[in-house]
Design a protein around this motif. Sequence first.
Motif, PDB file in Angstrom:
ATOM      1  N   THR A  12       0.518  -1.261  -0.087  1.00 34.98           N
ATOM      2  CA  THR A  12       0.231   0.049  -0.081  1.00 34.98           C
ATOM      3  C   THR A  12       0.771   1.426   0.012  1.00 34.98           C
ATOM      4  O   THR A  12       0.274   2.422  -0.431  1.00 34.98           O
ATOM      5  CB  THR A  12      -0.964  -0.154   1.260  1.00 34.98           C
ATOM      6  N   THR A 221      -4.345   6.861  -2.769  1.00 36.07           N
ATOM      7  CA  THR A 221      -4.811   5.764  -2.008  1.00 36.07           C
ATOM      8  C   THR A 221      -5.250   6.187  -0.530  1.00 36.07           C
ATOM      9  O   THR A 221      -5.249   7.382  -0.437  1.00 36.07           O
ATOM     10  CB  THR A 221      -3.705   4.758  -1.683  1.00 36.07           C
ATOM     11  N   ASP A 223      -4.031   5.808   1.974  1.00 36.45           N
ATOM     12  CA  ASP A 223      -2.634   6.297   2.838  1.00 36.45           C
ATOM     13  C   ASP A 223      -2.095   7.607   2.346  1.00 36.45           C
ATOM     14  O   ASP A 223      -1.099   7.930   2.831  1.00 36.45           O
ATOM     15  CB  ASP A 223      -1.546   5.183   2.803  1.00 36.45           C
ATOM     16  N   TRP A 227      -1.860   7.374  -6.813  1.00 31.72           N
ATOM     17  CA  TRP A 227      -2.446   6.038  -7.722  1.00 31.72           C
ATOM     18  C   TRP A 227      -2.468   6.400  -9.036  1.00 31.72           C
ATOM     19  O   TRP A 227      -2.422   5.426  -9.899  1.00 31.72           O
ATOM     20  CB  TRP A 227      -3.771   5.608  -7.019  1.00 31.72           C
TER      21      TRP A 227
END
Length: 337
Positions: A12, A221, A223, A227
């Motif tokens: 992630t 994302t 977090d 992306w």
Amino acid sequence: MKVYISGLYSGTSPQPGIGLSRSLRIAYPDATLVGVEYSNRSSGIHWLGFDELWLQRPWEELDLPAYGQLITELLDGGALWISGTDLEALWLASVFPDGHANLLSPPAVGLSRITKPGVEAHKGLPLQIPPFVSTDHSDWDLHAFCRKHDWRVWLKGPYYEAVRTKSWDQFEAVRSALAKVWSTQRLFLQAHVSGYEESVMLAAYKGELLGCVSMRKRELTEDGKTWAGDVTEVPEAFAASLREIIRDINWSGGAELEMIKDPEGQRWLLEWNPRFPAWVHGATIAGCNLPAMLVEAATGIPAEKTTAQSEEFTRVVLEVPVRARYPLPPLPEPYAG
């Protein structure tokens, strides 16, 4: 040509190793690309773009002096090394304080100029630094800083790690955790800035700026990691100032300047990362292959042309076959009940 590339984590909060291998494969299809990783649980070790894999023990278990000698022998033997992790880049600068012709990573003097929160090297760029306070101050002063900014603050380490802290309890918990990571209480709180997230990525060799691009984050994302984004040229006025700074701090390797553009158009510098970002191949898709420029400058071997495909990029999730030598870890024991 053999190029060692570290930073293969692809979860992630991904590291740039996979993107670096993709970009270099375009420019140097016959090069031997070696993936370097410190965990067999990193899915990036299974990326088929690596010809070889150099899997090491976890960082905290390494004999660092012996490891430094191994890397020295590789570099002296003609191999190149591109670091894809902040921790490794900082350590390499201690092993090679004046750099090495085949180490495509910044020297100690460059790193000393990008330490947060002040990021001394930014002077001359049209960027501001958000308000901050060192955790060396009393808890009373730290609490006052948080209240002043309505608890819209981040607790950060000296080089990397940043955690949003929305309450005093959360601040104390994160401070304790980061203090263990960095073996120091010298952290800092920084005010949050709202706006659009942007980055400038660059490649340099021995103080010469080889190229740079600007990227706006279009999709994030959970977090806050990139992306999708769009890639454009860096304005010449910005690039000219950046060129002088790179020369002054004798930078080698990749770097990323992370910024926020507020509603009034002012850009605020959050971090200067001492390595290529995970979206490095996004710039290659846009026709700017910065890793190839770096390798070409270091070796003198011309890179094959990179053709632009789009000014925008996005990510997808891919399944890849597991390397037979590194099978998946066994299932954990189920919890009782």
